[in-house]
Design a protein around this motif. Structure first.
Motif, PDB file in Angstrom:
ATOM      1  N   UNK A 124       0.838  -1.201   0.000  1.00 14.00           N
ATOM      2  CA  UNK A 124       0.000   0.000   0.000  1.00 14.00           C
ATOM      3  C   UNK A 124       0.875   1.254   0.000  1.00 14.00           C
ATOM      4  N   UNK A 125       2.026   1.153  -0.652  1.00 12.65           N
ATOM      5  CA  UNK A 125       2.927   2.290  -0.749  1.00 12.65           C
ATOM      6  C   UNK A 125       4.150   2.126   0.142  1.00 12.65           C
ATOM      7  N   UNK A 126       5.055   3.069   0.028  1.00 12.95           N
ATOM      8  CA  UNK A 126       6.350   3.016   0.705  1.00 12.95           C
ATOM      9  C   UNK A 126       6.266   2.687   2.192  1.00 12.95           C
ATOM     10  N   UNK A 127       5.385   3.310   2.968  1.00 10.66           N
ATOM     11  CA  UNK A 127       5.374   3.018   4.411  1.00 10.66           C
ATOM     12  C   UNK A 127       4.901   1.614   4.758  1.00 10.66           C
ATOM     13  N   UNK A 174      11.470   9.143  -0.235  1.00 17.60           N
ATOM     14  CA  UNK A 174      10.019   9.015  -0.087  1.00 17.60           C
ATOM     15  C   UNK A 174       9.490   9.703   1.171  1.00 17.60           C
ATOM     16  N   UNK A 175      10.372   9.999   2.127  1.00 20.33           N
ATOM     17  CA  UNK A 175       9.915  10.638   3.363  1.00 20.33           C
ATOM     18  C   UNK A 175       9.800  12.150   3.236  1.00 20.33           C
ATOM     19  N   UNK A 176      10.051  12.669   2.047  1.00 22.18           N
ATOM     20  CA  UNK A 176       9.751  14.077   1.786  1.00 22.18           C
ATOM     21  C   UNK A 176       8.240  14.292   1.767  1.00 22.18           C
ATOM     22  N   UNK A 177       7.516  13.197   1.579  1.00 23.53           N
ATOM     23  CA  UNK A 177       6.051  13.209   1.625  1.00 23.53           C
ATOM     24  C   UNK A 177       5.627  13.135   3.092  1.00 23.53           C
ATOM     25  N   UNK A 178       4.966  14.176   3.618  1.00 24.72           N
ATOM     26  CA  UNK A 178       4.583  14.203   5.042  1.00 24.72           C
ATOM     27  C   UNK A 178       3.713  13.017   5.461  1.00 24.72           C
ATOM     28  N   UNK A 179       2.882  12.531   4.566  1.00 21.61           N
ATOM     29  CA  UNK A 179       2.017  11.388   4.894  1.00 21.61           C
ATOM     30  C   UNK A 179       2.853  10.130   5.110  1.00 21.61           C
ATOM     31  N   UNK A 180       3.851   9.934   4.273  1.00 26.24           N
ATOM     32  CA  UNK A 180       4.739   8.784   4.440  1.00 26.24           C
ATOM     33  C   UNK A 180       5.501   8.873   5.755  1.00 26.24           C
ATOM     34  N   UNK A 181       5.997  10.059   6.064  1.00 25.27           N
ATOM     35  CA  UNK A 181       6.751  10.256   7.303  1.00 25.27           C
ATOM     36  C   UNK A 181       5.874   9.969   8.519  1.00 25.27           C
ATOM     37  N   UNK A 182       4.625  10.417   8.481  1.00 30.20           N
ATOM     38  CA  UNK A 182       3.703  10.181   9.592  1.00 30.20           C
ATOM     39  C   UNK A 182       3.462   8.687   9.796  1.00 30.20           C
ATOM     40  N   UNK A 183       3.349   7.925   8.701  1.00 26.21           N
ATOM     41  CA  UNK A 183       3.124   6.478   8.819  1.00 26.21           C
ATOM     42  C   UNK A 183       4.354   5.760   9.368  1.00 26.21           C
ATOM     43  N   UNK A 184       5.537   6.241   9.007  1.00 28.94           N
ATOM     44  CA  UNK A 184       6.773   5.652   9.550  1.00 28.94           C
ATOM     45  C   UNK A 184       6.839   5.902  11.056  1.00 28.94           C
ATOM     46  N   UNK A 185       6.453   7.078  11.491  1.00 26.61           N
ATOM     47  CA  UNK A 185       6.430   7.377  12.927  1.00 26.61           C
ATOM     48  C   UNK A 185       5.455   6.455  13.661  1.00 26.61           C
ATOM     49  N   UNK A 186       4.333   6.171  13.032  1.00 27.95           N
ATOM     50  CA  UNK A 186       3.364   5.249  13.634  1.00 27.95           C
ATOM     51  C   UNK A 186       3.957   3.851  13.764  1.00 27.95           C
TER      52      UNK A 186
END
Length: 283
Positions: A124-127, A174-186
């Motif tokens: 479902x994408x990078x994260x 890919x973590x330049x995308x704020x949504x991806x970064x938020x999912x990695x933090x989760x």
């Protein structure tokens, strides 16, 4: 025109679904391996024995880092021509499971690898890729693919709270995308909530009698913001447990010259190991 068509065919890098990328060389090698496995009588081999047999087929394969880090949409990368430590482990496990299940097609490999590499087995994408290997272990234990046996064989609690990716997004396009970064933090927060165990490197020699050839070895680190820095398979050699792995130092898949405990002793950032064992698939 005929020659142009042939040229385009040989340059074509993509196969199967739009979310998968595989070079012609990799596909040819994969299909050769699947064909070879399909002709063997594997009924008497244990899962761990299959891991070792298949893993040895990759010895001397070049080490290539970041093969999964492609720009754009997240793809299921199938690359047997160059492996890093994680993709070596994933490729061998996928082939082992297919051999036990009697499935020897490219499509079966694709499906099994995706199940192993992604959260809930879905790209479902990078994260959704299991970037942290301790997360990879826990998720694949939930899927019934493996068992983390570290506590059972004498391990100690391992404080595990990785945050390297979210703290260093500059290293991940890919973590330049704020949504991806938020999912990695989760994902990092989820890992922190789990209980993990490890065998400190000073105790490996005394406990290695509990480790079998073919077990998955994940090397833990003394760095507080990382979980696992390397991975491979245990392999017995001259009565000691060594490591079969894709080595970034020697730039190829190899069996460590030194036993596992001595291998770790030579690296200050290596703190110990997490040991997992594959669960047999139905044949």
């Amino acid at each position: 025109m005929k020659h142009l068509t042939l040229l385009l065919f040989y340059l074509l890098p993509l196969f199967s679904f739009s979310q998968t990328t595989c070079t012609l060389e990799s596909r040819q090698k994969l299909e050769e391996m699947l064909s070879h496995l399909s002709q063997e009588d594997l009924s008497s081999k244990t899962t761990n024995e299959l891991v070792i047999e298949i893993g040895k087929e990759f010895l001397k394969t070049p080490y290539v880092e970041k093969t999964l880090e492609l720009p754009g949409e997240e793809k299921l990368v199938i690359n047997l021509m160059g492996l890093d430590c994680t993709t070596f482990v994933e490729t061998v496990i996928t082939l082992t499971r297919l051999a036990e299940e009697g499935e020897f097609t490219f499509e079966a490999f694709e499906k099994e690898l995706k199940n192993l590499r992604y959260r809930d087995g879905v790209n479902e994408g990078y994260p959704s890729r299991l970037h942290y290997f301790s997360d990879w272990i826990a998720e694949n234990q939930e899927k019934g693919i493996l068992t983390d046996i570290t506590a059972k064989i004498g391990g100690s609690p391992y404080p595990n709270a990785p945050s390297f990716m979210s703290e260093n997004p500059k290293f991940y396009e890919q973590l330049a995308n704020p949504a991806n970064l938020a999912e990695i933090k989760t994902a990092e927060a989820t890992i922190k909530e789990r209980t993990y165990f490890f065998i400190p490197k000073t105790e490996i020699k005394s406990l290695e009698k509990n480790i079998r050839s073919g077990d998955i070895i994940a090397i833990t680190t003394s760095m507080s913001n990382l979980d696992i820095v390397h991975t491979g398979f245990a392999i017995e050699k001259n009565g000691r447990i060594h490591l079969m792995h894709a080595s970034s130092k020697n730039m190829l898949v190899e069996i460590s010259e030194k036993p596992l405990s001595e291998y770790l002793a030579g690296n200050k950032s290596h703190s110990g190991i997490i040991v997992s064992r594959l669960i047999s698939s139905s044949r």
